[in-house]
Design a protein around this motif. Sequence first.
Motif, PDB file in Angstrom:
ATOM      1  N   LYS A   1      -4.292  16.488  32.708  1.00 34.17           N
ATOM      2  CA  LYS A   1      -3.842  17.877  32.817  1.00 34.17           C
ATOM      3  C   LYS A   1      -4.640  18.690  33.830  1.00 34.17           C
ATOM      4  O   LYS A   1      -4.229  19.781  34.207  1.00 34.17           O
ATOM      5  CB  LYS A   1      -4.035  18.582  31.466  1.00 34.17           C
ATOM      6  CG  LYS A   1      -2.935  18.454  30.482  1.00 34.17           C
ATOM      7  CD  LYS A   1      -3.242  19.255  29.230  1.00 34.17           C
ATOM      8  CE  LYS A   1      -3.295  20.752  29.423  1.00 34.17           C
ATOM      9  NZ  LYS A   1      -2.021  21.458  29.426  1.00 34.17           N
TER      10      LYS A   1
ATOM     11  N   ASN B   1       1.611  20.073  30.505  1.00 34.80           N
ATOM     12  CA  ASN B   1       1.752  20.598  31.858  1.00 34.80           C
ATOM     13  C   ASN B   1       0.419  20.438  32.591  1.00 34.80           C
ATOM     14  O   ASN B   1      -0.621  20.247  31.951  1.00 34.80           O
ATOM     15  CB  ASN B   1       2.105  22.094  31.816  1.00 34.80           C
ATOM     16  CG  ASN B   1       1.134  22.881  30.959  1.00 34.80           C
ATOM     17  OD1 ASN B   1       1.052  22.648  29.752  1.00 34.80           O
ATOM     18  ND2 ASN B   1       0.376  23.773  31.552  1.00 34.80           N
TER      19      ASN B   1
ATOM     20  N   ARG C   1      -0.153  25.888  34.837  1.00 37.07           N
ATOM     21  CA  ARG C   1       1.290  25.992  35.095  1.00 37.07           C
ATOM     22  C   ARG C   1       2.026  26.410  33.802  1.00 37.07           C
ATOM     23  O   ARG C   1       1.484  26.265  32.713  1.00 37.07           O
ATOM     24  CB  ARG C   1       1.833  24.625  35.545  1.00 37.07           C
ATOM     25  CG  ARG C   1       1.143  24.084  36.772  1.00 37.07           C
ATOM     26  CD  ARG C   1       1.976  24.205  38.018  1.00 37.07           C
ATOM     27  NE  ARG C   1       3.314  23.673  37.864  1.00 37.07           N
ATOM     28  CZ  ARG C   1       4.441  24.331  38.223  1.00 37.07           C
ATOM     29  NH1 ARG C   1       4.368  25.526  38.714  1.00 37.07           N
ATOM     30  NH2 ARG C   1       5.623  23.760  38.069  1.00 37.07           N
TER      31      ARG C   1
ATOM     32  N   SER D   1       4.067  26.174  30.507  1.00 32.38           N
ATOM     33  CA  SER D   1       4.193  25.045  29.579  1.00 32.38           C
ATOM     34  C   SER D   1       5.594  24.440  29.676  1.00 32.38           C
ATOM     35  O   SER D   1       6.558  25.137  29.960  1.00 32.38           O
ATOM     36  CB  SER D   1       3.929  25.515  28.151  1.00 32.38           C
ATOM     37  OG  SER D   1       2.602  25.971  28.064  1.00 32.38           O
ATOM     38  N   PRO D   2       5.712  23.116  29.413  1.00 32.97           N
ATOM     39  CA  PRO D   2       6.993  22.438  29.592  1.00 32.97           C
ATOM     40  C   PRO D   2       7.880  22.532  28.361  1.00 32.97           C
ATOM     41  O   PRO D   2       7.467  22.226  27.250  1.00 32.97           O
ATOM     42  CB  PRO D   2       6.570  20.981  29.813  1.00 32.97           C
ATOM     43  CG  PRO D   2       5.279  20.856  29.089  1.00 32.97           C
ATOM     44  CD  PRO D   2       4.629  22.196  29.036  1.00 32.97           C
TER      45      PRO D   2
ATOM     46  N   HIS E   1      10.472  19.208  33.279  1.00 31.62           N
ATOM     47  CA  HIS E   1       9.208  19.911  33.549  1.00 31.62           C
ATOM     48  C   HIS E   1       8.036  18.942  33.435  1.00 31.62           C
ATOM     49  O   HIS E   1       7.105  18.968  34.231  1.00 31.62           O
ATOM     50  CB  HIS E   1       8.971  21.047  32.545  1.00 31.62           C
ATOM     51  CG  HIS E   1      10.056  22.079  32.507  1.00 31.62           C
ATOM     52  ND1 HIS E   1      10.207  22.936  31.439  1.00 31.62           N
ATOM     53  CD2 HIS E   1      11.026  22.401  33.386  1.00 31.62           C
ATOM     54  CE1 HIS E   1      11.230  23.738  31.667  1.00 31.62           C
ATOM     55  NE2 HIS E   1      11.754  23.435  32.845  1.00 31.62           N
ATOM     56  N   VAL E   2       8.113  18.074  32.391  1.00 33.10           N
ATOM     57  CA  VAL E   2       7.022  17.126  32.154  1.00 33.10           C
ATOM     58  C   VAL E   2       6.963  16.121  33.294  1.00 33.10           C
ATOM     59  O   VAL E   2       5.893  15.835  33.839  1.00 33.10           O
ATOM     60  CB  VAL E   2       7.222  16.379  30.818  1.00 33.10           C
ATOM     61  CG1 VAL E   2       6.085  15.393  30.613  1.00 33.10           C
ATOM     62  CG2 VAL E   2       7.312  17.343  29.647  1.00 33.10           C
TER      63      VAL E   2
ATOM     64  N   ASP F   1       5.342  17.486  36.372  1.00 33.33           N
ATOM     65  CA  ASP F   1       3.876  17.671  36.333  1.00 33.33           C
ATOM     66  C   ASP F   1       3.123  16.365  36.096  1.00 33.33           C
ATOM     67  O   ASP F   1       2.020  16.193  36.623  1.00 33.33           O
ATOM     68  CB  ASP F   1       3.495  18.646  35.202  1.00 33.33           C
ATOM     69  CG  ASP F   1       3.680  20.105  35.596  1.00 33.33           C
ATOM     70  OD1 ASP F   1       4.391  20.351  36.591  1.00 33.33           O
ATOM     71  OD2 ASP F   1       3.128  20.989  34.910  1.00 33.33           O
TER      72      ASP F   1
ATOM     73  N   ARG G   1       9.542  28.382  35.913  1.00 37.93           N
ATOM     74  CA  ARG G   1       9.618  27.165  36.733  1.00 37.93           C
ATOM     75  C   ARG G   1      10.810  27.218  37.695  1.00 37.93           C
ATOM     76  O   ARG G   1      10.739  26.716  38.810  1.00 37.93           O
ATOM     77  CB  ARG G   1       9.690  25.920  35.836  1.00 37.93           C
ATOM     78  CG  ARG G   1       8.325  25.551  35.281  1.00 37.93           C
ATOM     79  CD  ARG G   1       8.390  24.323  34.418  1.00 37.93           C
ATOM     80  NE  ARG G   1       7.079  24.002  33.880  1.00 37.93           N
ATOM     81  CZ  ARG G   1       6.276  23.039  34.356  1.00 37.93           C
ATOM     82  NH1 ARG G   1       6.645  22.298  35.372  1.00 37.93           N
ATOM     83  NH2 ARG G   1       5.097  22.824  33.802  1.00 37.93           N
TER      84      ARG G   1
END
Length: 349
Positions: free
Chosen positions: A58, A147, A151, A153-154, A159-160, A163, A309
């Motif tokens: 992370k 995330n 950034r 949070s997913p 999103h995951v 990142d 995002r």
Amino acid sequence: MKTEIIKFEGNENDKKYLDKIKKTFENGGLVVFPTETVYGLGGNGLDAKACKKIYEAKGRPSDNPLILHIAENSQLDELVEEVPEVAKKCMEKFWPGPLTMIFKRSKLIPDAVTGGLDTVAVREPSHELANKILKATHLPIAAPSANISGRPSPTKTQHVIHDLDGRVDIIVDGGKSVVGIESTVLDVTVDPPMVLRPGKVTLEDLQKISPDITIDQSTIDSTNKKVPKSPGQKYKHYAPKAEAICFGGNIDKMVLEIQKNIDKNIDKKVAVLASTETIDRYKNADLKIDLGSRQHLEEVARNLFDSLRRCDEENVDLIFAEGYEPIGLGLSIMNRLLKACSGRIVMRI
Ligand code: AMP
Ligand code: MG
């Protein structure tokens, strides 16, 4: 590292997936899994090396402690020194669910989980798949938001992947997170207990259990210069690439003020984060995102991180976000918005 993406299918393959995830945890690997709040980046919470890998994946500062996730209340006893009465009541009412509690830690917990503190954060998620995974491993799983540090949070698998692809062993695709903001963090080691991070379980909800529960003012007041009691709250968070400004106060004046700012920045790519009730009132913004109705703040919370995002994906220069009345879930939304805006807020009352 090659990251495997797993989607549970509701058939005989699921058992195979659960076994694979269990083995990965047991071998000190990292698995991202969905929860009702946001996606979590999980590793064995009793394995200091696995926890260090979480911080590395992370890019998280090592003094920002991790939350342990459990499947059943009975797992709590060996992780903590004591369970105060108020915590028992909160467990009864809010577990499984989006409430994390801070307890005095037991000797079993590695320093890597707590950032050296003598307390530990524990939560029991209500997400069905998260619960299945936690039950299968039967380990306390340390799982901060999945995330890159700083950034938003997913709340979706994409999103995951954006990142953490290549930084974790497995990503479990579980669709969109229902709550969309991280858990409420309640410190039950102090008397009266104190909310260190507002979330879906609101201060008002908690005060029904114990009216004297308080909240760390630094989490909601952008002018408060005191160091927050929860280490994570002092870091830059949820930040989109664009400069973001939040507007507060009377709704009509707020809309006019945001429009004035859109007009002033006509040469820039501007996004507005608005509510269903007001979105049609904005003209000439490059991107208008409807976060949901002011009558249903759960929608706003669910869409918030995704919208930040999206602003990044669209390469906007400026984000103007409408504010919300800081009560109930509105307070948790404002906590996240203020961080995304690095504290920049314009009030028009
Ligand atoms: P995340 O898992 O990314 O949602 O972040 C976890 C949050 O819980 C951070 O804000 C941490 O500072 C907070 N937290 C975890 N453990 C503790 C603890 N022992 N004392 C105070 N806050 C904690
Ligand atoms: Mg986080």
